[in-house]
Design a protein around this motif. Structure first.
Motif, PDB file in Angstrom:
ATOM      1  N   ASP A   1      37.206  50.911  42.359  1.00 40.53           N
ATOM      2  CA  ASP A   1      36.140  50.081  40.931  1.00 40.53           C
ATOM      3  C   ASP A   1      34.633  50.147  41.205  1.00 40.53           C
ATOM      4  O   ASP A   1      33.860  49.511  42.140  1.00 40.53           O
ATOM      5  CB  ASP A   1      36.721  48.677  42.094  1.00 40.53           C
ATOM      6  CG  ASP A   1      38.457  47.913  42.020  1.00 40.53           C
ATOM      7  OD1 ASP A   1      38.329  48.031  40.811  1.00 40.53           O
ATOM      8  OD2 ASP A   1      38.941  48.538  42.520  1.00 40.53           O
TER       9      ASP A   1
ATOM     10  N   THR B   1      41.270  46.723  48.976  1.00 37.85           N
ATOM     11  CA  THR B   1      41.010  45.291  47.667  1.00 37.85           C
ATOM     12  C   THR B   1      42.418  44.105  47.596  1.00 37.85           C
ATOM     13  O   THR B   1      42.752  43.476  46.777  1.00 37.85           O
ATOM     14  CB  THR B   1      41.238  46.235  46.324  1.00 37.85           C
ATOM     15  OG1 THR B   1      42.205  47.219  45.736  1.00 37.85           O
ATOM     16  CG2 THR B   1      40.362  47.214  46.131  1.00 37.85           C
TER      17      THR B   1
ATOM     18  N   ARG C   1      35.652  35.195  38.426  1.00 38.60           N
ATOM     19  CA  ARG C   1      35.637  36.755  38.366  1.00 38.60           C
ATOM     20  C   ARG C   1      34.985  36.754  36.921  1.00 38.60           C
ATOM     21  O   ARG C   1      34.605  37.374  36.311  1.00 38.60           O
ATOM     22  CB  ARG C   1      37.162  37.419  38.108  1.00 38.60           C
ATOM     23  CG  ARG C   1      37.976  37.247  38.968  1.00 38.60           C
ATOM     24  CD  ARG C   1      38.689  38.376  39.353  1.00 38.60           C
ATOM     25  NE  ARG C   1      38.689  40.129  38.970  1.00 38.60           N
ATOM     26  CZ  ARG C   1      39.682  40.786  39.054  1.00 38.60           C
ATOM     27  NH1 ARG C   1      40.970  40.745  39.226  1.00 38.60           N
ATOM     28  NH2 ARG C   1      38.878  42.421  39.118  1.00 38.60           N
TER      29      ARG C   1
ATOM     30  N   ASP D   1      48.115  45.603  38.049  1.00 40.05           N
ATOM     31  CA  ASP D   1      47.379  45.813  38.340  1.00 40.05           C
ATOM     32  C   ASP D   1      48.001  45.391  39.799  1.00 40.05           C
ATOM     33  O   ASP D   1      49.025  45.917  39.801  1.00 40.05           O
ATOM     34  CB  ASP D   1      47.013  44.098  37.740  1.00 40.05           C
ATOM     35  CG  ASP D   1      45.234  44.190  38.779  1.00 40.05           C
ATOM     36  OD1 ASP D   1      45.145  45.048  39.580  1.00 40.05           O
ATOM     37  OD2 ASP D   1      44.459  43.001  38.401  1.00 40.05           O
TER      38      ASP D   1
ATOM     39  N   LYS E   1      39.842  45.771  31.755  1.00 41.94           N
ATOM     40  CA  LYS E   1      40.949  45.153  31.478  1.00 41.94           C
ATOM     41  C   LYS E   1      40.928  43.968  32.077  1.00 41.94           C
ATOM     42  O   LYS E   1      39.103  43.495  31.293  1.00 41.94           O
ATOM     43  CB  LYS E   1      40.859  45.839  33.778  1.00 41.94           C
ATOM     44  CG  LYS E   1      39.695  45.238  34.218  1.00 41.94           C
ATOM     45  CD  LYS E   1      39.633  45.438  35.728  1.00 41.94           C
ATOM     46  CE  LYS E   1      38.500  45.643  36.959  1.00 41.94           C
ATOM     47  NZ  LYS E   1      38.602  46.295  37.642  1.00 41.94           N
ATOM     48  N   HIS E   2      41.280  43.269  31.617  1.00 44.47           N
ATOM     49  CA  HIS E   2      42.805  43.153  32.476  1.00 44.47           C
ATOM     50  C   HIS E   2      43.113  42.187  31.097  1.00 44.47           C
ATOM     51  O   HIS E   2      43.663  41.149  30.652  1.00 44.47           O
ATOM     52  CB  HIS E   2      43.113  41.413  33.327  1.00 44.47           C
ATOM     53  CG  HIS E   2      42.014  42.593  34.530  1.00 44.47           C
ATOM     54  ND1 HIS E   2      41.035  41.385  34.814  1.00 44.47           N
ATOM     55  CD2 HIS E   2      42.382  43.271  35.647  1.00 44.47           C
ATOM     56  CE1 HIS E   2      40.076  42.435  35.566  1.00 44.47           C
ATOM     57  NE2 HIS E   2      41.707  43.004  36.316  1.00 44.47           N
TER      58      HIS E   2
HETATM   59  C1  NOJ Z   1      42.591  44.085  41.204  1.00 49.24           C
HETATM   60  C2  NOJ Z   1      41.857  43.286  39.917  1.00 49.24           C
HETATM   61  O1  NOJ Z   1      42.652  42.350  39.997  1.00 49.24           O
HETATM   62  C3  NOJ Z   1      41.087  44.602  39.528  1.00 49.24           C
HETATM   63  O2  NOJ Z   1      40.716  44.537  38.931  1.00 49.24           O
HETATM   64  C4  NOJ Z   1      41.212  45.820  40.980  1.00 49.24           C
HETATM   65  O3  NOJ Z   1      40.810  46.483  39.505  1.00 49.24           O
HETATM   66  C5  NOJ Z   1      42.233  46.117  41.278  1.00 49.24           C
HETATM   67  N1  NOJ Z   1      42.816  45.297  42.512  1.00 49.24           N
HETATM   68  C6  NOJ Z   1      41.893  47.200  41.893  1.00 49.24           C
HETATM   69  O4  NOJ Z   1      41.040  47.166  43.047  1.00 49.24           O
END
Ligand code: NOJ
Length: 762
Positions: free
Chosen positions: A119, A64, A177, A295, A216-217
């Motif tokens: 995720d 990620t 996003r 995060d 989130k977030h």
């Molecule tokens: C960054 C992302 O902003 C977040 O939404 C995600 O869950 C994490 N990485 C973990 O992959």
């Protein structure tokens, strides 16, 4: 028995007696029960072990994001063995999860199982539409079902925690996003947040097919300045409370067990180090009992923000502000114990954070059976026919018909000669969209496959142009192909010979999502050129859009007779699109986000404020709130979407035009299907508070109902208005219903057709 083993045995036995760990006959029934178990376990733990629970490591590969600390694998392993890891992310598959869980359970002193996070954004392997697309269905039951399928497949792969739903409201299509959220509206966003949390978590968290969700977030991430990813957020109290918070409140009320904070700063303070957000609001005001995860590296990023002096300081700020678990910053495990000893962090905060995390582990039933998600037989059910059918259902419902001049759609099932053109027409990867870490490339049904399945029509395919070069996972604009025009000629000659052209254009699957902000929302590359070239030879064009965000398609809107917004619909894309194009499914989706005419209009959203100069005072005047080169109007408004039939809205009736805090009234309309086929319509109800202690939007969605009608059939639809409906976060910093006059609007989009007024007194 070795001393070490004896000690371990004693500890484990006392744990069984005290907290009921590993004893299947003891279930976790009440919160008081749970709290006792958590307290008993905490009492057995060293400070380091408690901090270990607050530490989350990325797994065996880096799916990620960039992690400068890769290469730390042996250190991570050592920590795992010594009970200094509470959770891992990006470990998936029964075999892998079992391996890490075994280390936690068998090698560490207390044998506390791990949370395994991933995720799971729109499905695990069987993908449903991207979340923005699903929001366009306005079908809460279908959305909930899609999260249930996602949870079931993820749980079968060993995962017990998803970092979803993303409930960030956004008004900026430049922000990549937006594909992951529910669009621009806090009311719709709240209902969808609730549906998704309930879908993932189910009725019973200890079941084997449910997993914990993560809202989130927190907070404000969707308001990044200029739509640029991770950018500064500066918003006032009213926007924060009335627009950003509602879906988070809904997720909390729905029982979400975790929150993730965000990368952005909010009004000068990074969300990760923001005590107001995490402690004052979330934990104290809203009474959230779960835990907050940072995060990815967002704790150490506070040094780049210029808010923490160094990594250790960042850890101190984050824990004091209420971030309970550290995702990949390594600073809790490295510095928290020291900070406690130095008196900079109260150990009670560590107990609180570790306690919150342990509680969730109890709720999941991990202490009863740490391997409950590790069943190889269940793992084989991933990708089942049943799951594919379920995601096909929500995929069809997510499609929005934007234009259909002269009823070009639906297409004839027999005898039509179809040219299928476009770089996305046979693509089996882009329809999967962004955030699909466990789904293989090439696993979506393409539009070509879909069209061929549903008829005997002759379909001639040509891609026309290429969208991207190479492996486009981290596609940049330089990889978008703007040089190779050779295919345009061939596509045009095919278009000439056919009755109708289906052009599938849009964004590559990785052109939206995290880190994919754009300054232009036009069709990328040579696609516009291809569209116009085909139009020169055949005007019977159905434009199918595949994209992760609203696009600016003014030329197409003016010239192309039929436009279908098909987003990225996941595994079953091609089937869903074909069913809509052939009329086996009558489209019912409505836009959850405004489509601008130009990027310069952004942020553009339906629930804007009036300003002091909302209308042109006299012909040729300039001193009013407008642009001199573009209208204020969007291309397609929030809530917009057509059907193969037509609906008539009439007879708006209010049972009373006045109400007070103890009364309520109803507003009803009659809806008739005036077309020739059965169809579904989302009837939308909006209000406007005409004057208030804080200026209010020109319209706010307050209710909707999906109504199915046969041709010629009518139904009366009614909405109840009570004081809750007009409540907002007022100048008194409270949720209140203020007396005054209101407008009510009902219709099939935010450009409603029927309107009346009412008043409220205390
Ligand atoms: C960054 C992302 O902003 C977040 O939404 C995600 O869950 C994490 N990485 C973990 O992959």
């Amino acid at each position: 028995m070795k001393l070490k083993n004896i000690m371990k045995f004693c500890l484990v036995s006392s744990l069984v007696l005290v907290v009921g760990c590993k004893n299947p006959s003891i279930t976790t029934k009440t919160n008081a029960d749970l709290d006792k178990k958590v307290d008993s376990l905490l009492a057995l733990m060293t400070l380091d072990e408690k901090i270990g629970q607050m530490n989350q490591y990325n797994g065996f590969w880096d799916a990620t994001g960039p992690s400068p600390k890769q290469g730390n694998a042996s250190k991570k392993y050592e920590h795992l063995e010594s009970g200094l890891v509470g959770s891992m992310l990006n470990v998936r598959g029964v075999e892998n999860v079992k391996a890490v869980q075994k280390i936690a359970v068998e090698k560490t002193r207390l044998g506390i199982p791990l949370l395994i996070g991933f995720d799971v954004i729109h499905g695990y392997q069987t993908l449903s539409p991207i979340p923005l697309a699903e929001a366009a269905s306005w079908d809460l039951a279908a959305i909930k079902k899609s999260s249930e399928i996602a949870a079931e497949e993820a749980a079968a792969a060993g995962i017990n925690w998803t970092f979803a739903p993303m409930v960030d409201i956004s008004r900026d299509a430049r922000w990549g996003r937006v594909m992951e959220g529910a669009g621009e509206d806090p009311y719709l966003g709240s209902l969808i947040a609730e549906a998704r949390v309930k879908g993932f978590q189910g009725e019973d968290l200890s079941a084997v097919n449910t997993i914990i969700a993560c809202a989130k977030h927190f907070a404000g991430y969707g308001f990044a300045e200029s739509g640029r990813e991770y950018n500064t957020v500066d918003i006032g109290t009213s926007t924060l409370y009335n627009t950003v918070f509602p879906p988070f409140i809904a997720a909390t009320k729905a029982g979400v067990r975790t929150f993730m904070n965000s990368f952005n700063e909010l009004n000068g303070i990074p969300a990760t180090g923001n005590k107001f957000l995490q402690r004052d609001i979330l934990k104290n005001k809203w009474g959230f009992e779960g835990f907050v995860i940072s995060d990815w590296e967002s704790i150490i990023e506070m040094t780049d923000h210029g808010y923490a002096e160094n990594d250790k300081h960042a850890a101190e700020i984050a824990i004091n502000a209420g971030s309970d678990m550290d995702m990949e910053s390594y600073v809790y495990v490295n510095y928290l114990a020291e900070l406690v000893k130095e008196g900079k962090v109260d150990e009670k905060l560590i107990d609180d954070a570790a306690g919150r995390i342990l509680k969730v582990k109890f709720e999941l039933g991990l202490f009863d059976d740490p391997y409950k998600y590790c069943d190889t037989e269940r793992e084989k059910t991933i990708g089942s026919k049943k799951n594919k059918e379920a995601v096909l259902d929500v995929a069809k419902k997510s499609i929005v018909l934007l234009k259909n001049e002269n009823n070009l759609l639906p297409l004839k099932k027999k005898g039509a000669k179809i040219a299928l053109i476009g770089p996305l027409a046979a693509d089996k990867t882009s329809p999967l969209g962004s955030w699909r870490l466990a789904a293989e490339d090439n696993t979506a049904i393409s539009v070509l496959e879909g069209l061929q399945k549903y008829t005997d029509n002759k379909v001639t395919y040509h891609k026309g142009v290429t969208l991207t070069e190479g492996k486009p996972e981290f596609v940049t604009e330089t990889q978008i192909n703007t040089t190779d025009r050779t295919g345009i000629k061939e596509a045009v000659s095919i278009a000439k010979k056919n009755d109708v052209v289906v052009l599938v254009l849009g964004e590559h699957g990785f052109q939206s999502g995290e880190g994919r902000s754009r300054t232009s929302l036009n069709l990328p590359g040579l696609q516009q050129e291809l569209l116009e070239a085909v139009y020169q030879v055949n005007k019977n064009i159905v434009l199918v859009l595949m994209n992760g965000r609203p696009l600016t398609i003014n030329w197409a809107d003016k010239n192309i007779p039929a436009i279908v917004e098909a987003w990225q619909l996941g595994t079953q894309s091609g089937h869903a699109i074909a069913q809509v194009l052939y009329g086996d499914y009558n489209p019912s989706g409505k836009l959850p986000m405004t489509f601008p005419k130009s990027v310069g209009q952004i942020p553009i959203y339906y629930n804007y404020k009036n300003t002091g100069r909302p209308t042109i005072p006299a012909p040729n005047q300039v001193f009013w709130s407008h642009y001199i080169d573009e209208s204020n109007e969007p291309l397609y408004e929030f809530g917009y979407g057509l059907s193969y039939t037509t609906f008539k809205y009439e007879n708006l009736k209010l049972s009373s035009h006045k109400f007070n805090k103890d009364t309520e009234f109803t507003a009803s309309i009659s809806l008739t299907n005036t077309g020739k086929v059965a169809g579904k319509e989302v009837v939308q109800f909006y209000i406007q508070d005409l004057f208030a202690s804080i200026t209010r939007p020109v319209k706010e969605l307050k209710g909707f109902e999906m109504v199915a009608l046969e041709p010629g059939e009518s139904k009366e639809i009614s909405f109840t208005i009570d004081k809750k409906i007009i409540e907002f976060y007022t100048v008194n910093n409270k949720w209140e219903s203020e007396p005054g006059d209101f407008k009510i609007f009902i219709g099939g989009s935010s450009k409603t057709v029927l309107e009346d007024t009412f008043s409220y007194s205390n």
